[in-house]
Every structure is written in C-alpha cells, then in structure tokens.
Design an enzyme around this catalytic site. Structure first.
Site, PDB file in Angstrom:
ATOM      1  N   ARG A  51       0.788  -1.190  -0.082  1.00 56.82           N
ATOM      2  CA  ARG A  51      -0.033   0.078  -0.016  1.00 56.82           C
ATOM      3  C   ARG A  51       1.054   1.373  -0.039  1.00 56.82           C
ATOM      4  NH1 ARG A  51      -5.155  -1.415   2.872  1.00 56.82           N
ATOM      5  NH2 ARG A  51      -4.888   0.553   4.119  1.00 56.82           N
ATOM      6  N   LYS A 148       1.917 -19.983   6.702  1.00 55.92           N
ATOM      7  CA  LYS A 148       0.666 -20.368   7.630  1.00 55.92           C
ATOM      8  C   LYS A 148       0.436 -19.172   8.183  1.00 55.92           C
ATOM      9  CE  LYS A 148       3.073 -21.852  11.515  1.00 55.92           C
ATOM     10  NZ  LYS A 148       3.833 -20.763  12.243  1.00 55.92           N
ATOM     11  N   HIS A 240       4.777 -27.686  11.826  1.00 50.72           N
ATOM     12  CA  HIS A 240       6.069 -28.055  11.591  1.00 50.72           C
ATOM     13  C   HIS A 240       6.500 -29.400  12.357  1.00 50.72           C
ATOM     14  CE1 HIS A 240       6.540 -24.220  10.549  1.00 50.72           C
ATOM     15  NE2 HIS A 240       6.745 -23.459  11.604  1.00 50.72           N
ATOM     16  N   LYS A 331       8.264 -22.318  24.019  1.00 52.29           N
ATOM     17  CA  LYS A 331       9.192 -21.009  23.896  1.00 52.29           C
ATOM     18  C   LYS A 331       9.635 -20.791  25.318  1.00 52.29           C
ATOM     19  CE  LYS A 331       7.037 -19.009  20.005  1.00 52.29           C
ATOM     20  NZ  LYS A 331       8.070 -19.382  18.896  1.00 52.29           N
TER      21      LYS A 331
HETATM   22  C1  BG6 Z   1       7.297 -20.197  13.138  1.00 52.37           C
HETATM   23  C2  BG6 Z   1       6.601 -20.089  14.339  1.00 52.37           C
HETATM   24  O1  BG6 Z   1       6.443 -20.670  12.091  1.00 52.37           O
HETATM   25  O2  BG6 Z   1       8.291 -21.005  13.252  1.00 52.37           O
HETATM   26  C3  BG6 Z   1       7.486 -19.295  15.472  1.00 52.37           C
HETATM   27  O3  BG6 Z   1       5.520 -19.272  14.065  1.00 52.37           O
HETATM   28  C4  BG6 Z   1       8.606 -19.900  15.592  1.00 52.37           C
HETATM   29  O4  BG6 Z   1       6.781 -19.093  16.546  1.00 52.37           O
HETATM   30  C5  BG6 Z   1       9.207 -20.340  14.144  1.00 52.37           C
HETATM   31  O5  BG6 Z   1       9.624 -19.179  16.399  1.00 52.37           O
HETATM   32  C6  BG6 Z   1      10.458 -21.320  14.540  1.00 52.37           C
HETATM   33  O6  BG6 Z   1      11.379 -21.488  13.186  1.00 52.37           O
HETATM   34  P1  BG6 Z   1      12.730 -21.939  13.213  1.00 52.37           P
HETATM   35  O7  BG6 Z   1      13.033 -21.688  11.892  1.00 52.37           O
HETATM   36  O8  BG6 Z   1      13.434 -20.837  13.885  1.00 52.37           O
HETATM   37  O9  BG6 Z   1      12.820 -23.144  14.133  1.00 52.37           O
END
Ligand code: BG6
Length: 483
Positions: A51, A148, A240, A331
């Site tokens: 935008r 996602k 994942h 986390k």
């Molecule tokens: C993302 C999540 O898809 O993957 C995050 O939304 C997460 O919350 C991240 O931190 C982790 O990815 P990577 O590649 O750092 O392990």
C-alpha cells in the site's frame, strides 16, 4: 565437493506485502542470495507491491537496508546488491481495492513464470486471489505462495482452500511450511530411504519410541496478538512438528515426486489416533530476571494460551502400532534445540549376564543448531575385570564431515526456487492441511470445554514438571534440552 544447483529460467516474483517483515527478513535476503548464485537469470524481476506510496528508487533503498540487516556480512557485496536492485520494481497497490492493479497488469505482459507471494495477513488471501483473477493475471504460468496460518481450525482451513480453488488449480498453490525447506529435515528422508541400515528396523518391532523436540529460547514478545490466538498447538504442532512426524513415520514413497511424497505423509496424519487428555501437557512461561512472563508479553493477565506443549500420540497402522511418539515444543526453554531421537528396543537377552545390564541403540537426528546425526552403540568398557558394557556415540557432525559444503542455503532460498521450478514436493497439499486440523481441533476444543489452564513453568527451564512425568510414567525420559 562441488555443489550442484538445478538451473531455472527467467521469472517474475511479485511480493504482496513487499514492505513487510516477512519480505524484509526472509524473502528479499533469500532471493538476493539466489541471485548471487546465478539463479535469477535475465530478464527476471522482483516486483514489490504494497500500500505504501513509494517509487522504485525508494523501494530499492528499502531492499538495500533489509539486505544489510539480514544477509551475512560476507555475502553482502555492494556491487552484487547494485546489480540485484536493477531487477527490482515497486508498485503501490491495494489488495482490497482497485489501486495499482492496472500497473501490475501492464508489467506482467509476457509468458514467463509469474509467482505471487502473499506475504500478507491471511485475511487478505481471498481478496488477492479474486483480484488476480479479475485482472486476468492467472494463467498457466501463475503460481501463488502462501504462509501459515492456513486457517485457524478445520472449518476455516476448508473455507480458505475452497476460496483458493475458485481461481487456482492445486498445482498452482504453494503452501510454505519452512521446516520442510530446512536441509536437515530433508536429510531425514535421505537417511531413511538412502540407507539399507535403518529401514528394516524402522518399525514397532524394533523401535521402542520416538521423541521429537523443537525448543526455542525466544518468547512471544512482538508477536503477542498473533500468538495469543494461536498458542503452541496451532503455531508449531499442527504444522512443523506434524511434518517432522510425517517424515519420520511415513512409508517409502515409490519416487521422490510431489504427490508420491505427499500421499504418504497424508496417510500418516490420517493414521494418528486421538490424543487422550492425560497424554498432553500445556505450559506457560513465567517471568525471569529481565524477561517478562508470557502473560506480560501478550498483555493478558488471565491468558489461557499455551507457550509449551508436550504430548504422546500413537499411529494406527501396522508399522507403528504400539510405538509411542512423544512431541514437545515450547518457547523460553533452556536452549534452542530441535532434534528427533529414535530409541530402539533393548536387546532381547543379555549373553553377558545381569551385571552387564540391558542396552539399546539410539539414533539422534539433530536438526538445529549443529546439524548432525549420532548413533549410540553398545561396546565393552575398556579394561580388565569382566564384560561390562557402555554406550558410546558414533557421532557425525555435518559441519565437520562436509566442511564448506555443509553451509547450506536458508529454507526460503530453496523453497522460493522450488516455486519457480514448479516442484511442490516440499509444500503442503490442501488435504494434508485439513487432515492436520482434523486431528488438532478436538484437542483444542477439549481444552476449551474443560476450561483447561496451562501449567506455569520457569523461563529457561525444560518446561513444566508434568512433561517429564508424561515420559517417566512410561519408564522413559526426554533426550536433549538441559533442565
Ligand atoms: C514459526 C513460528 O513458524 O516458526 C514461530 O510461527 C517459531 O513461533 C518459528 O518461532 C520457528 O522457526 P525456526 O526456523 O526458527 O525453528
């Protein structure tokens, strides 16, 4: 070792949300690196669309800044950046209104691959699809890339898939799960299907259980709004960890081609048994010195969203009946550690007597950081005094074994190039996404119905005590991740 890349033809990559975070941190750096490797042949273009009212020059300045910030210093060559910027254009465009679309139509007037990257919130996916269709921008060369969350639950995922299917064939839709673009994640398939050693033992008869851990030290600050509505179940497990589980558990596809691989992954998801409520632990991190609690991070003192999940699940099929799979993610845990451990069964009988103890093998696939594979084998403890056995690792660090060849491209580099090449193997198909939600939804609904509240856990620990209990009740313990 010579690194081989498959050449690509010229293309246009249009990034909707071209001034956003995903573009800045991931898409632009990834494309720049591929450009440096000669994978953006003339007359390819990157067209940023957003935008904001910018001209080409100010967008190129924005790109330069993003590259300086997010590309390794060593790769950040000023001449290369200048050359890259020449291939970049910008259009000020409104996803939900008429502004800018005619300009885009005028730019895309030839017959080369045109990939539209929807680097915008999911609320705009349907609008963008409709506009692309209305402006005649969908043709046989068109691909769309989406990130996602693919819906919030099964109903919304179906709705999204239905909306996309109005304008695009499934073979034009690239749903990114960036875990599938990680080198070591693909290595799971190479290890399983490129070696004779493991596959004959890869079943419930020889494998006691499998553990998958994806642990992070970061909290959710800065993404609180999104995360509070998602939680670890929707953010990590549904996609994942589910993908990792699929690659570990699937049957060998007959060929490494998109639908052959995705058919096998789908069968795994569909074979997943419902998770018993007492086989799942939710947690929420508390505050630590200098670090806010989850509830402070999301500014909701009564939040019931989980920042940690550990669960035990089973697959209802011949290969895996009776072998539990333990999944854990969270986390603000003690370290960044993603690994899969395959724990083999004890030897059936010890010829060395009770004193030598019972032993088993373990195969650990370390995904990040320090990618590598370790196989624990049992040997004789050196020295006199009888036959005592110990377990020692046969260790292979990819960095040590492969040297510079182990410096692998970022997941986004590989995935963007796969979009251009038209290879969907590492992208999720509509039915996979829906099946994953069909398994996840009852778990989340159960929490809501029961008013479940996540267990607090200390920041930088290994999660709530109940997660350890989930394992110890079965006589097992988690591998990796310090307490
Ligand atoms: C993302 C999540 O898809 O993957 C995050 O939304 C997460 O919350 C991240 O931190 C982790 O990815 P990577 O590649 O750092 O392990």
């Amino acid at each position: 070792m010579v690194s081989r890349t498959i050449p690509v033809g010229p293309f246009d990559l249009v990034v909707f949300g071209g001034t956003g975070d995903l573009a800045r941190k991931k898409i632009l750096p990834a494309l720049f690196k591929r450009f440096c490797s000669g994978q953006m042949p003339a007359p390819s273009r990157l067209i940023g669309a957003a935008r904001k009212n910018l001209d080409n020059k100010s967008y190129r300045d924005f790109v330069r800044q993003a590259l300086c910030e997010f590309v390794d210093e060593a790769a950040c060559d000023a001449t290369a950046i200048d050359a890259f910027c020449k291939e970049i254009q910008y259009i000020s465009l409104d996803a939900g209104g008429p502004q800018g679309w005619d300009l885009l139509v005028a730019l895309l007037n030839d017959d080369k691959v045109r990939a539209f990257y929807f680097a915008v919130g999911p609320g705009l996916f349907s609008d963008l699809s409709l506009r692309l269709h209305q402006h005649g921008l969908v043709n046989e060369y068109t691909r769309i890339v989406i990130e996602k969350p693919f819906g919030h639950n099964l109903v919304s995922a179906r709705e999204l898939n239905k909306n996309l299917a109005k304008y695009f064939g499934e073979q034009q839709i690239y749903r990114i799960d960036h875990y599938l673009g990680k080198e070591t994640v693909q290595n799971l398939m190479a290890v399983r299907f490129g070696n004779m050693l493991f596959e004959p033992l890869w079943n419930a008869q020889y494998i006691d259980h499998i553990q998958i851990t994806v642990a992070e030290t970061i909290g959710v600050a800065g993404r609180g709004d999104y995360y509070e509505n998602a939680g670890a179940m929707r953010d990590m497990i549904q996609n994942h960890l589910m993908q990792l589980l699929c690659l570990i558990a699937m049957e060998p596809p007959s060929i490494f081609e998109p639908d052959a691989v995705r058919d096998e992954k789908l069968k795994v998801i569909r074979a997943l048994d419902a998770v018993q409520p007492h086989h799942i632990v939710r947690g929420q991190y508390t505050q630590a010195d200098g670090f806010a609690s989850y509830r402070d991070d999301v500014e909701n003192p009564r939040s019931k969203t989980e920042s940690f999940v550990a669960l035990k699940c089973h697959l209802n099929n011949w290969r895996w009946a009776g072998t539990p799979f333990y999944l854990r993610t969270g986390k603000r845990l003690s370290e960044r550690d993603s690994e899969i451990t395959v724990v083999f069964k004890d030897t059936p009988h010890s010829i060395f007597g009770a004193e030598a103890g019972r032993h088993h093998n373990e195969l650990t696939i370390q995904l990040q950081p320090n990618e590598g594979i370790t196989l624990n084998v049992t040997i004789k403890e050196p020295g006199p005094g009888g036959m005592r056995l110990i377990d020692v690792p046969l260790d292979m660090s990819f960095a040590e074994a492969l040297g510079p060849a182990a410096d692998t491209p970022d997941a986004y580099e590989r995935l963007i190039m796969d979009v251009i090449r038209g290879n969907q193997t590492l992208f999720m198909r509509n039915d996979e996404v829906e099946a994953a939600w069909a398994w996840t939804d009852p778990i989340i609904n159960g929490w809501e119905v029961r008013g479940d509240v996540p267990k607090p856990y200390d920041a930088f620990s290994s999660g709530p005590d109940d997660a350890a209990l989930l394992m110890s009740r079965d006589g097992n313990s988690w591998r990796g991740l310090k307490n």
